[in-house]
Design a protein around this motif. Structure first.
Motif, PDB file in Angstrom:
ATOM      1  N   LEU A 296      41.778  31.279  37.518  1.00  6.83           N
ATOM      2  CA  LEU A 296      41.768  32.196  38.654  1.00  6.83           C
ATOM      3  C   LEU A 296      40.804  33.352  38.378  1.00  6.83           C
ATOM      4  CD1 LEU A 296      43.220  32.370  41.369  1.00  6.83           C
ATOM      5  CD2 LEU A 296      45.039  33.683  40.281  1.00  6.83           C
ATOM      6  N   TRP A 297      40.828  33.853  37.171  1.00  5.02           N
ATOM      7  CA  TRP A 297      39.923  34.948  36.754  1.00  5.02           C
ATOM      8  C   TRP A 297      38.464  34.529  36.945  1.00  5.02           C
ATOM      9  CZ3 TRP A 297      39.076  39.835  35.823  1.00  5.02           C
ATOM     10  CH2 TRP A 297      38.039  40.240  34.964  1.00  5.02           C
ATOM     11  N   GLU A 298      38.151  33.301  36.560  1.00  6.84           N
ATOM     12  CA  GLU A 298      36.768  32.801  36.710  1.00  6.84           C
ATOM     13  C   GLU A 298      36.320  32.874  38.170  1.00  6.84           C
ATOM     14  OE1 GLU A 298      36.815  28.831  35.152  1.00  6.84           O
ATOM     15  OE2 GLU A 298      37.294  29.518  33.113  1.00  6.84           O
ATOM     16  N   ARG A 299      37.230  32.494  39.089  1.00  4.06           N
ATOM     17  CA  ARG A 299      36.889  32.501  40.516  1.00  4.06           C
ATOM     18  C   ARG A 299      36.623  33.921  41.015  1.00  4.06           C
ATOM     19  NH1 ARG A 299      38.506  27.504  42.819  1.00  4.06           N
ATOM     20  NH2 ARG A 299      38.084  26.007  41.146  1.00  4.06           N
ATOM     21  N   PHE A 300      37.409  34.889  40.526  1.00  2.22           N
ATOM     22  CA  PHE A 300      37.216  36.283  40.965  1.00  2.22           C
ATOM     23  C   PHE A 300      35.866  36.811  40.458  1.00  2.22           C
ATOM     24  CE2 PHE A 300      42.094  36.669  40.721  1.00  2.22           C
ATOM     25  CZ  PHE A 300      42.228  36.218  42.020  1.00  2.22           C
ATOM     26  N   VAL A 301      35.540  36.460  39.224  1.00  2.00           N
ATOM     27  CA  VAL A 301      34.282  36.911  38.628  1.00  2.00           C
ATOM     28  C   VAL A 301      33.108  36.380  39.457  1.00  2.00           C
ATOM     29  CG1 VAL A 301      32.801  36.727  36.583  1.00  2.00           C
ATOM     30  CG2 VAL A 301      35.251  37.170  36.309  1.00  2.00           C
ATOM     31  N   ILE A 302      33.147  35.085  39.786  1.00  2.00           N
ATOM     32  CA  ILE A 302      32.071  34.464  40.573  1.00  2.00           C
ATOM     33  C   ILE A 302      32.025  35.066  41.984  1.00  2.00           C
ATOM     34  CG2 ILE A 302      31.318  32.275  41.643  1.00  2.00           C
ATOM     35  CD1 ILE A 302      32.582  30.949  39.009  1.00  2.00           C
ATOM     36  N   ALA A 303      33.218  35.250  42.605  1.00  2.00           N
ATOM     37  CA  ALA A 303      33.290  35.815  43.962  1.00  2.00           C
ATOM     38  C   ALA A 303      32.737  37.242  44.004  1.00  2.00           C
ATOM     39  CB  ALA A 303      34.729  35.798  44.463  1.00  2.00           C
ATOM     40  N   THR A 328      42.442  43.374  43.766  1.00  2.00           N
ATOM     41  CA  THR A 328      43.503  44.152  44.408  1.00  2.00           C
ATOM     42  C   THR A 328      43.563  44.040  45.929  1.00  2.00           C
ATOM     43  OG1 THR A 328      42.053  46.071  44.494  1.00  2.00           O
ATOM     44  CG2 THR A 328      43.521  45.895  42.575  1.00  2.00           C
ATOM     45  N   ALA A 329      42.491  43.537  46.551  1.00  3.70           N
ATOM     46  CA  ALA A 329      42.480  43.447  48.023  1.00  3.70           C
ATOM     47  C   ALA A 329      41.648  42.245  48.470  1.00  3.70           C
ATOM     48  CB  ALA A 329      41.935  44.735  48.621  1.00  3.70           C
ATOM     49  N   ALA A 330      41.958  41.085  47.870  1.00  2.00           N
ATOM     50  CA  ALA A 330      41.210  39.872  48.221  1.00  2.00           C
ATOM     51  C   ALA A 330      41.640  39.396  49.608  1.00  2.00           C
ATOM     52  CB  ALA A 330      41.470  38.787  47.176  1.00  2.00           C
ATOM     53  N   SER A 331      40.691  39.253  50.506  1.00  4.51           N
ATOM     54  CA  SER A 331      41.012  38.847  51.874  1.00  4.51           C
ATOM     55  C   SER A 331      40.903  37.323  52.013  1.00  4.51           C
ATOM     56  CB  SER A 331      40.039  39.534  52.835  1.00  4.51           C
ATOM     57  OG  SER A 331      40.356  39.181  54.159  1.00  4.51           O
TER      58      SER A 331
END
Length: 405
Positions: A296-303, A328-331
């Motif tokens: 999940l962390w990998e996806r946030f980093v890429i996003a 903290t505020a992923a839509s």
């Protein structure tokens, strides 16, 4: 066929009401009418076949907080018959319950058959007539008794108890008798979401805070990523409290997910700046610094537009800000819902203003009672819907039994 009490609906609330009537007044003749071939079918499949009997919440006021609809009305009834009384009742009838870590309570056998056998045995001992394959066609009052016409003939009783759950046909019949029925809409459903950030992450779970954009709806709890989107207690809770509002949105809306419960975007930014100093020479994507899985962390980093080869020291303020927002505020856009067909729960039913919660008797139709989900009461998962059935069934039973002593 003449009875003292006819109970329409052979589910948990129906059986509990019937058994408690006779246990409190052995002179009463009681019948349960069930339209299907089998009684207690929802009990069988509940809790994945284990039957989540109740919840280890023993304070009536606290217990009401798990009911999006019915919380105010259930406070008095819970003072009369609460979770502890449910445990004692089943214990007296030979069934021991156990508490799981999250407070849910199951029979120690981990089998819903234990609960079914207990209720069937108690009903048999009480000489309750269990009439399956009896579909109610019409109900009308004649002199001081209720006439019930079924597909297998007519019968009558002094008292009538509706424990028919979310049955639209019976809601129609009840409204024809003069009651207001609040239009049913689905509750307890999961969100359909297609988004690259969660693609192929089925089974990943994390604590999160979830809110619906442009509304007051928010909930927190474990969030589970599924192949169709998002589920888990946090999402189900949000769907229960937002049942009517999300129905009105036609299940098209935006949610904001905070994967760092308790943190804000600015406090997350502070944490990330600290990580930048502490792990300057380490790759950002390699290891999740938070309590959720690496994938999940990998996806946030890429996003957040951060290169997979980037080290913490390489990150500029804009990238850190973007990452803080993802955390903290992923839509996410919700496009429809998925419902567990077996454990279908609805928001809606008999209007609570038309029921006396001291007795569960109708204010519109004297000598007619209600118990369970036929009422506009529903709860989140965790044994609370069953507790409503036990409590309202017990109160209706006690009133009918004592009125005829």
């Amino acid at each position: 066929m003449v009875y003292d009490v006819i109970i329409v609906g052979g589910g948990a609330a129906g059986f509990f009401t019937a058994i408690n009537i006779v246990e409190k007044n052995k002179g009463l003749k009681v019948a349960i009418l069930e339209r299907g071939k089998e009684v207690l079918s929802k009990v069988r499949i509940s809790g994945g076949g284990r039957c989540n009997v109740t919840h280890a919440c023993f304070d009536p006021k606290e217990l009401t907080q798990f009911y999006p609809r019915g919380s105010k009305e259930l406070l008095g009834p819970f003072h009369q018959f609460c979770s502890g009384d449910t445990i004692a009742w089943f214990d007296e009838h030979g069934v021991e319950l156990k508490i799981e870590e999250d407070g849910r309570m199951f029979p120690t056998s981990d089998s819903s058959q234990t609960i079914i056998d207990c209720l069937l045995e108690a009903a048999k001992k009480a000489k309750i007539a269990i009439l399956t394959g009896h579909s109610v066609q019409e109900v009308f009052q004649k002199e001081s008794s209720w006439k019930v016409d079924t597909n297998q003939g007519g019968m009558e009783a002094k008292y009538l108890v509706f424990t028919t759950g979310s049955n639209p046909k019976m809601w129609n019949l009840i409204s024809e008798l003069g009651h207001t029925v609040v239009e049913p809409v689905p509750s307890l459903f999961t969100f359909n979401i297609k988004d690259p950030r969660i693609k192929d992450l089925m089974g990943v779970s994390s604590l999160a805070e979830v809110s619906v954009r442009n509304s007051n709806l928010e909930a927190s709890g474990p969030l589970l990523i599924t192949h169709w989107g998002m589920s888990g207690p946090g999402i189900l809770r949000l769907s229960a409290w937002g049942a009517r509002e999300l129905f009105n949105k036609n299940y098209q809306f935006e949610i904001l997910v905070n994967w760092l419960p308790g943190e804000t975007t600015s406090s997350a930014m502070e944490i990330l700046l600290g990580l930048k100093d502490e792990h300057a020479k380490k790759w950002v994507i390699k290891k999740s610094p938070f309590d959720f899985p690496n994938r999940l962390w990998e996806r946030f980093v890429i996003a957040a537009g951060i290169d997979e080869e980037a080290k913490w020291a390489d990150l500029n303020k804009k990238q850190l800000q973007s990452l803080a927002e993802q955390l903290t505020a992923a839509s996410f856009h919700v496009n429809g819902k998925s419902t567990f067909k077996e454990e279908f729960v609805t928001a809606g039913g008999v209007d609570l203003k038309e029921v006396n919660f001291k007795t569960m008797e109708s204010k519109v139709l004297p000598s007619v009672f209600f118990a369970g989900e036929v009422l506009n009461i529903d709860a989140i998962t965790g044994g609370f819907n069953f507790q409503n059935a036990w409590t309202t069934g017990f109160i209706a039973a006690r009133e009918i039994a004592t009125r005829n002593e």
